[in-house]
Write a protein that holds these residues in place. Structure first.
Motif, mmCIF file in Angstrom:
data_model
loop_
_atom_site.group_PDB
_atom_site.id
_atom_site.type_symbol
_atom_site.label_atom_id
_atom_site.label_comp_id
_atom_site.label_asym_id
_atom_site.label_seq_id
_atom_site.Cartn_x
_atom_site.Cartn_y
_atom_site.Cartn_z
ATOM 1 N N VAL A 188 -80.622 -74.884 120.496
ATOM 2 C CA VAL A 188 -80.944 -74.510 121.881
ATOM 3 C C VAL A 188 -79.936 -75.061 122.883
ATOM 4 C CG1 VAL A 188 -83.415 -74.197 121.470
ATOM 5 C CG2 VAL A 188 -82.539 -76.459 122.122
ATOM 6 N N ASP A 189 -78.853 -75.636 122.394
ATOM 7 C CA ASP A 189 -77.794 -76.188 123.249
ATOM 8 C C ASP A 189 -78.319 -77.145 124.313
ATOM 9 O OD1 ASP A 189 -75.741 -74.823 121.926
ATOM 10 O OD2 ASP A 189 -76.057 -73.025 123.142
ATOM 11 N N CYS A 190 -79.141 -78.092 123.891
ATOM 12 C CA CYS A 190 -79.661 -79.053 124.870
ATOM 13 C C CYS A 190 -78.672 -80.185 125.142
ATOM 14 C CB CYS A 190 -81.025 -79.595 124.455
ATOM 15 S SG CYS A 190 -81.028 -80.835 123.171
ATOM 16 N N PHE A 191 -77.604 -80.296 124.352
ATOM 17 C CA PHE A 191 -76.594 -81.336 124.561
ATOM 18 C C PHE A 191 -75.485 -80.842 125.467
ATOM 19 C CE2 PHE A 191 -78.576 -82.484 120.581
ATOM 20 C CZ PHE A 191 -78.751 -83.846 120.712
ATOM 21 N N TYR A 192 -74.958 -81.732 126.268
ATOM 22 C CA TYR A 192 -73.799 -81.428 127.093
ATOM 23 C C TYR A 192 -72.995 -82.711 127.285
ATOM 24 C CZ TYR A 192 -76.614 -83.353 130.941
ATOM 25 O OH TYR A 192 -77.380 -84.166 131.734
ATOM 26 N N THR A 193 -71.710 -82.566 127.580
ATOM 27 C CA THR A 193 -70.837 -83.709 127.772
ATOM 28 C C THR A 193 -70.423 -83.768 129.230
ATOM 29 O OG1 THR A 193 -70.026 -83.472 125.502
ATOM 30 C CG2 THR A 193 -68.714 -84.830 126.973
ATOM 31 N N THR A 194 -70.570 -84.933 129.846
ATOM 32 C CA THR A 194 -70.199 -85.112 131.249
ATOM 33 C C THR A 194 -68.680 -85.219 131.383
ATOM 34 O OG1 THR A 194 -70.271 -87.526 131.193
ATOM 35 C CG2 THR A 194 -72.353 -86.373 131.651
ATOM 36 N N ASP A 195 -68.199 -85.223 132.603
ATOM 37 C CA ASP A 195 -66.761 -85.388 132.848
ATOM 38 C C ASP A 195 -66.257 -86.731 132.350
ATOM 39 O OD1 ASP A 195 -66.653 -82.900 134.037
ATOM 40 O OD2 ASP A 195 -66.870 -83.676 136.082
ATOM 41 N N ASP A 196 -67.160 -87.717 132.253
ATOM 42 C CA ASP A 196 -66.801 -89.044 131.746
ATOM 43 C C ASP A 196 -66.807 -89.107 130.223
ATOM 44 O OD1 ASP A 196 -66.506 -90.230 134.251
ATOM 45 O OD2 ASP A 196 -68.628 -90.723 134.384
ATOM 46 N N GLY A 197 -67.187 -88.016 129.557
ATOM 47 C CA GLY A 197 -67.241 -88.004 128.103
ATOM 48 C C GLY A 197 -68.540 -88.527 127.532
ATOM 49 N N VAL A 198 -69.569 -88.669 128.357
ATOM 50 C CA VAL A 198 -70.875 -89.134 127.896
ATOM 51 C C VAL A 198 -71.673 -87.929 127.400
ATOM 52 C CG1 VAL A 198 -73.020 -90.282 128.566
ATOM 53 C CG2 VAL A 198 -70.843 -91.052 129.536
ATOM 54 N N VAL A 199 -72.193 -88.012 126.175
ATOM 55 C CA VAL A 199 -72.983 -86.934 125.588
ATOM 56 C C VAL A 199 -74.445 -87.139 125.986
ATOM 57 C CG1 VAL A 199 -73.714 -85.797 123.462
ATOM 58 C CG2 VAL A 199 -71.384 -86.697 123.660
ATOM 59 N N LEU A 200 -74.967 -86.223 126.785
ATOM 60 C CA LEU A 200 -76.354 -86.284 127.252
ATOM 61 C C LEU A 200 -77.125 -85.094 126.713
ATOM 62 C CD1 LEU A 200 -75.773 -87.373 130.959
ATOM 63 C CD2 LEU A 200 -76.390 -88.804 129.009
ATOM 64 N N HIS A 201 -78.427 -85.095 126.944
ATOM 65 C CA HIS A 201 -79.273 -84.008 126.469
ATOM 66 C C HIS A 201 -80.309 -83.667 127.530
ATOM 67 C CE1 HIS A 201 -81.644 -87.541 125.578
ATOM 68 N NE2 HIS A 201 -82.707 -86.784 125.342
ATOM 69 N N ASP A 202 -80.804 -82.449 127.459
ATOM 70 C CA ASP A 202 -81.817 -81.971 128.390
ATOM 71 C C ASP A 202 -83.142 -81.904 127.641
ATOM 72 O OD1 ASP A 202 -83.507 -80.536 130.082
ATOM 73 O OD2 ASP A 202 -81.892 -79.236 130.802
ATOM 74 N N LYS A 203 -84.064 -82.818 127.954
ATOM 75 C CA LYS A 203 -85.346 -82.875 127.246
ATOM 76 C C LYS A 203 -86.194 -81.629 127.485
ATOM 77 C CE LYS A 203 -85.930 -87.775 126.600
ATOM 78 N NZ LYS A 203 -86.815 -88.922 126.681
ATOM 79 N N ASP A 204 -85.960 -80.934 128.592
ATOM 80 C CA ASP A 204 -86.726 -79.720 128.858
ATOM 81 C C ASP A 204 -86.340 -78.595 127.901
ATOM 82 O OD1 ASP A 204 -88.116 -80.939 130.911
ATOM 83 O OD2 ASP A 204 -86.670 -80.313 132.438
ATOM 84 N N LEU A 205 -85.117 -78.642 127.373
ATOM 85 C CA LEU A 205 -84.668 -77.620 126.416
ATOM 86 C C LEU A 205 -84.965 -77.998 124.968
ATOM 87 C CD1 LEU A 205 -81.159 -76.691 127.898
ATOM 88 C CD2 LEU A 205 -83.299 -75.417 128.111
#
Length: 197
Positions: A69-86
Motif C-alpha cells: 500500500v506504499d505507506c513508507f516514504y523517505t523525507t528530504d533528510d533520508g529518514v524512512v517514515l510510514h503513514d499509519k493511516d495507510l
C-alpha cells in the motif's frame, strides 16, 4: 541537505539500555513495542559485543519495496517514515527488514496485527509538525525542533551515533584510527550500501 543515519559503535556499547528507555519515554511507545533494542552478539563468548538496533533508515529501504500500500516514504533528510493511516498490517515490512525494525502490537487476537510501528528517527510522521495528532501516532518530532533522536543523545558512552551521515562517519573514522583496529560497524553496509556513504 543532510542525510540522517544511525551507527552503533560495538566497542563502546555497555548494554545499559539507556537508549531503549529514552525512546520509550520520549515517544510514549505502547506496551509490547520496542522501537529500539539492545542485542548481544556472541553472548557468553570471549569478545562478545552489544549493539543498539532500530530502524537504520536505509538508503534503499527494503520495507518500502515490499509494502503493497506504499505507506513508507523517505523525507528530504533520508529518514524512512510510514503513514499509519495507510498501513494494513500485512507484515511484509517486518519480514523484509534486516534489522527487525517494524513492530506490531501484541494486544489483539491471534493473527490480527494492527498498525505497524517503528523508529521514526524522532521525526514524527505525515501529520503537521509537533501536533497532538502526530505525537499520538508517531511520538516526538525532535528533528523539527532542531534536535537529534533522544536515544543517541542519552547514550552515556556515545556508542550510538545519530545525525548527518558524513559527520557520523567522520566521528567513527577518528575512533577507529585512534584504536588502531578493525572497524566493527554492524549494519552500516546493509543499510547504506557501503562504508563511505
Amino acid at each position: 541537505m543532510a542525510r540522517m543515519k544511525f551507527l552503533c559503535d560495538a566497542e563502546r556499547c555497555i548494554e545499559c539500555n539507556g537508549c531503549v528507555t529514552a525512546c520509550k519515554n520520549e515517544n510514549e511507545v505502547p506496551w509490547g513495542i520496542n522501537r529500539r533494542r539492545v542485542v548481544t552478539l556472541d553472548d557468553g563468548v570471549p569478545g562478545e559485543k552489544s549493539i543498539s538496533v532500530a530502524c537504520m533508515h536505509c538508503s534503499d529501504a527494503p520495507c518500502a519495496a515490499v509494502c503493497p500500500v506504499d505507506c513508507f516514504y523517505t523525507t528530504d533528510d533520508g529518514v524512512v517514515l510510514h503513514d499509519k493511516d495507510l498501513c494494513i498490517g500485512c507484515g511484509y515490512c517486518f519480514y523484509a527488514c534486516p534489522f527487525g525494525a517494524p513492530q506490531y502490537p501484541q494486544q489483539e487476537a491471534f493473527g490480527v496485527r494492527g498498525k505497524m510501528d517503528k523508529c521514526t528517527f524522532c521525526a514524527g510522521g505525515p501529520e503537521p509538525d509537533n501536533s497532538p495528532e502526530e505525537f499520538a501516532k508517531y511520538g516526538s518530532n525532535r528533528l523539527a525542533e532542531g534536535k537529534l533522536p533522544l536515544c543517541a543523545e542519552m547514550c552515556s558512552t556515545k556508542a550510538l551515533l545519530a545525525g548527518d551521515g558524513d559527520m557520523v562517519a567522520e566521528v567513527y573514522r577518528e575512533r577507529i584510527m585512534r584504536r588502531g583496529g578493525r572497524p566493527d560497524d554492524w549494519g552500516w553496509d546493509v543499510a547504506y550500501g557501503n562504508k563511505d556513504a
